[in-house]
Write an enzyme that holds these catalytic residues in place. Structure first.
Site, PDB file in Angstrom:
ATOM      1  CD  GLU A  39      -2.584   1.422   2.573  1.00 55.72           C
ATOM      2  OE1 GLU A  39      -2.233   0.783   3.577  1.00 55.72           O
ATOM      3  OE2 GLU A  39      -3.512   2.251   2.576  1.00 55.72           O
ATOM      4  NE  ARG A 282       4.156  -8.829  10.246  1.00 55.09           N
ATOM      5  CZ  ARG A 282       3.878  -7.881   9.345  1.00 55.09           C
ATOM      6  NH1 ARG A 282       4.849  -7.173   8.819  1.00 55.09           N
ATOM      7  NH2 ARG A 282       2.647  -7.633   9.002  1.00 55.09           N
ATOM      8  CE  LYS A 292       3.702   0.312   4.832  1.00 51.88           C
ATOM      9  NZ  LYS A 292       2.678   0.291   3.764  1.00 51.88           N
TER      10      LYS A 292
END
Length: 579
Positions: A39, A282, A292
RNA sequence: UGGGAGAUCGUCUAAUGGUAGGACAACAGACUCUGACUCUGUUUAUCUAGGUUCGAAUCCUAGUCUCCCAGCCA
């Protein structure tokens, strides 16, 4: 496809590649298609490197392709600045995409697909507010209740949804929901929202749309649109998979070409197929944050000097710090892929970077904390030029000329008036080899009024000079130096880990993650460089012998005003044993 | 009795009923004009308890621990 990749595909035996090999062997697929779908609401960080290497790497190894898809379904949070950054970072890591796509390329498809679901009685327009939806959803342990709007007629739903699209309703006043099961144990199946009203301009589509699709709907259909065979994502999407499959199966793009005709009309290649979502764990690294939000906070609160600050574990930060794409790829390859959640020690990353840099970085000499050394038995004004190999193991790096003279800078650390046990460097009356020169003996220690050592007066043993019979006489230590008359002053930014604790996010010690920032993560020193280092181009990397790997700063460095960043130190078994 | 996932050397990761292997780290030594690099060697693991089996990390049963999920974020 590169030979090395073919070998790697054969050697890497993780469960994802295993599935792919099986699918190829069984004939389920004849070609592999993957995608990397960030994104664009921030810059990519070290954690993304795993997804990038996996998706692009697998495509390359198996002779397929990988798309870069910007998942831009939430305007307002997303920004073209980040799109540019993401493209740049992916290329820097060494990958290229088959096609650049955006979820917004498919907005018309999603809309038609939603209409189809409504016609099939599988989606409805809900008037419940966000709070009410939450209330109706139930909890983790108790089932939800059906919305009072759940049984609207197809005709009414169609009408309402068309009017949503036409912009007739206010933000938040209605949603389109999938009609699945409000009692499902998996909360994602309790009539998840497919569309919400958000009258916000979109970076690509402007104000063409007052409604935007939700992730689960858009992502699943985007994968299907692009013919993605293996949709790789992280573990937290595991319980979204039933919804992912629900969207793909119930819309069934492959059997309904009219739904995606607009994409064909727009000139985009489209061969919808059934993708398979596979989840992997991850990448977590100690001493790093990969949120983020927190990364953005560091930048916004000026705790660092921007997204590309060399202390940041963004890809841009790592790049400016001097980390190499090959080193990062090595890290990912070494870790493998599995479903176990894990935290990788930051030292592993440093090790991978050193491994790459040791093989690829030419050697130079620099002194970061200078102490004057005078060779008393050389005539005043003595000067000569010595040839140095640029790499100790690889002649292909060639040689360079290094100026040598009577007065040198050496590292303050390399002299000890009272040497600790096992000290191999210079001490009063002691001998040490000056790299590439010969053996010097410390005859006199000169101090200032406060008792600080300001100069060492030494004699150079002429018999130990290169080419002389005594050249291979053994001494314990070898130290590096820079000629005082020739050295170029430089700014060197000595970086260390941004956080002082392994798990900065863990606030159980009563400190916030911000308080875990290492105040010494950046130290700026004035250093002396041999001219052959100072003249480097931006982003050129060197090993400054015995100190570590350094890179010419890609934005601030100039040959006449050199700026270097310390990427990582050399492994130091002496320092480690407490010497 | 919410749903989903996962537990193997210090760390990551293999072994898909048949010798628990590799990498990194650590340690010891060798080499060395970088206390780097390189080389050699060594140590260390199947969450627990039962069961099936000639044989179990793997299959079964029961438990324990960890992670994810209640955005109109992705």
């Amino acid at each position: 496809m590169q030979r090395a990749d073919v070998q790697r595909a054969d050697v890497q035996r993780d469960f994802v590649r295993q599935i792919i090999r099986d699918d190829l062997a069984s004939g389920k697929h004849t070609a592999i298609r993957t995608r990397f779908p960030p994104e664009p609401n921030g810059y990519l960080h070290i954690g993304h490197a795993k997804a990038i290497c996996l998706n692009f790497g697998i495509a390359r190894e198996f002779g397929g392709w990988c798309n870069l898809r910007l998942d831009d379904t939430n305007p307002g949070k997303e920004d073209p600045e980040f799109v540019a950054g993401i493209k740049d970072d992916v290329r820097w890591l060494g990958y290229d995409w088959h096609e650049l796509r955006h979820a917004s390329d498919y907005f018309e498809v999603f809309y038609r697909a939603a209409l189809k679901l409504i016609e099939d009685g599988k989606a409805y327009v809900d008037d419940l507010s966000a709070d009410e939806v939450r209330e109706y959803r139930g909890t983790l342990t108790s089932p939800g209740r059906n919305s009072p709007y759940r049984d609207r007629s197809v005709a009414e739903n169609l009408d309402l949804f068309r009017r949503m699209r036409a912009g007739e309703f206010a933000d938040g006043s209605k949603t389109l929901r999938a009609k699945i099961d409000m009692a499902a144990g998996n909360i994602n199946l309790r009539d998840p929202a497919l569309y919400r009203i958000r009258k916000v301009a979109h970076q690509n589509t402007g104000d063409a749309w007052p409604i935007y699709p939700m992730y689960d709907f858009a992502h699943a259909l985007s994968d299907a649109m692009e013919g993605i065979t293996h949709s790789l994502c992280t573990l937290e999407f595991e319980d979204h998979r039933p919804l992912y499959d629900w969207c793909v199966d119930n819309v069934d793009l492959a059997a309904h070409p009219a739904l995606w005709q607009p994409v064909v009309d727009a000139g985009l290649e489209a061969k919808p197929a059934k993708p398979r979502q596979i989840e992997f764990s991850r990448l977590n690294l100690s001493y790093c944050i990969t949120s983020k939000r927190k990364l953005a906070q560091l930048v916004n609160e000026k705790l660092v000097d921007g997204w590309d600050d060399p202390r940041m574990n963004t890809l841009r930060g790592l790049r400016r710090r001097g980390f190499t794409p090959a080193g990062l790829r090595l890290l990912i390859e070494r870790l493998g892929i599995s479903k176990q959640n894990s935290v990788i020690d930051y030292a592993i990353l440093e090790g991978c970077i050193r491994e790459d840099l040791d093989a690829t970085a030419p050697r130079r000499m620099a002194v970061l904390d200078p102490l004057r050394l005078v060779i008393a038995n050389l005539p005043e004004g003595h000067e000569e030029t010595l040839a140095f190999a640029n790499h100790p193991k690889d002649e292909g790096f060639g040689t360079r000329q290094v100026s040598f003279s009577r007065e040198l800078w050496i590292e303050r650390d390399d002299f000890a008036e009272v040497p600790p046990k096992g000290f191999h460097r210079l001490k009063p009356d002691g001998e040490v080899r000056l790299r590439g020169v010969g053996i010097v003996k410390c005859e006199e220690v000169v101090k200032d009024a406060d008792g600080n050592v300001v100069e060492l007066r030494c004699t150079l043993d002429p018999e130990s000079r290169q080419g002389m019979p005594g050249a291979d006489r053994k001494v314990k230590g070898t130290i590096h130096w820079v000629s005082a008359a020739h050295g170029v002053a430089a700014e060197v930014r000595v970086y260390d880990r941004l956080f002082s604790v392994p798990a900065p996010d863990d606030e159980s010690d009563g400190k916030s993650w911000i308080e875990h920032i290492n105040p010494d993560a950046k130290r700026v020193v004035r250093a002396w460089l041999e001219p052959a280092a100072a003249g480097a181009g931006p982003e050129q990397r060197f090993q400054f012998e015995r100190l570590g790997y350094f890179v010419a700063d890609r934005v601030d460095h100039r040959a006449d005003a050199p700026v270097f960043n310390r990427t990582v130190t050399l492994r130091d078994t002496w320092a480690k044993q407490g010497g």
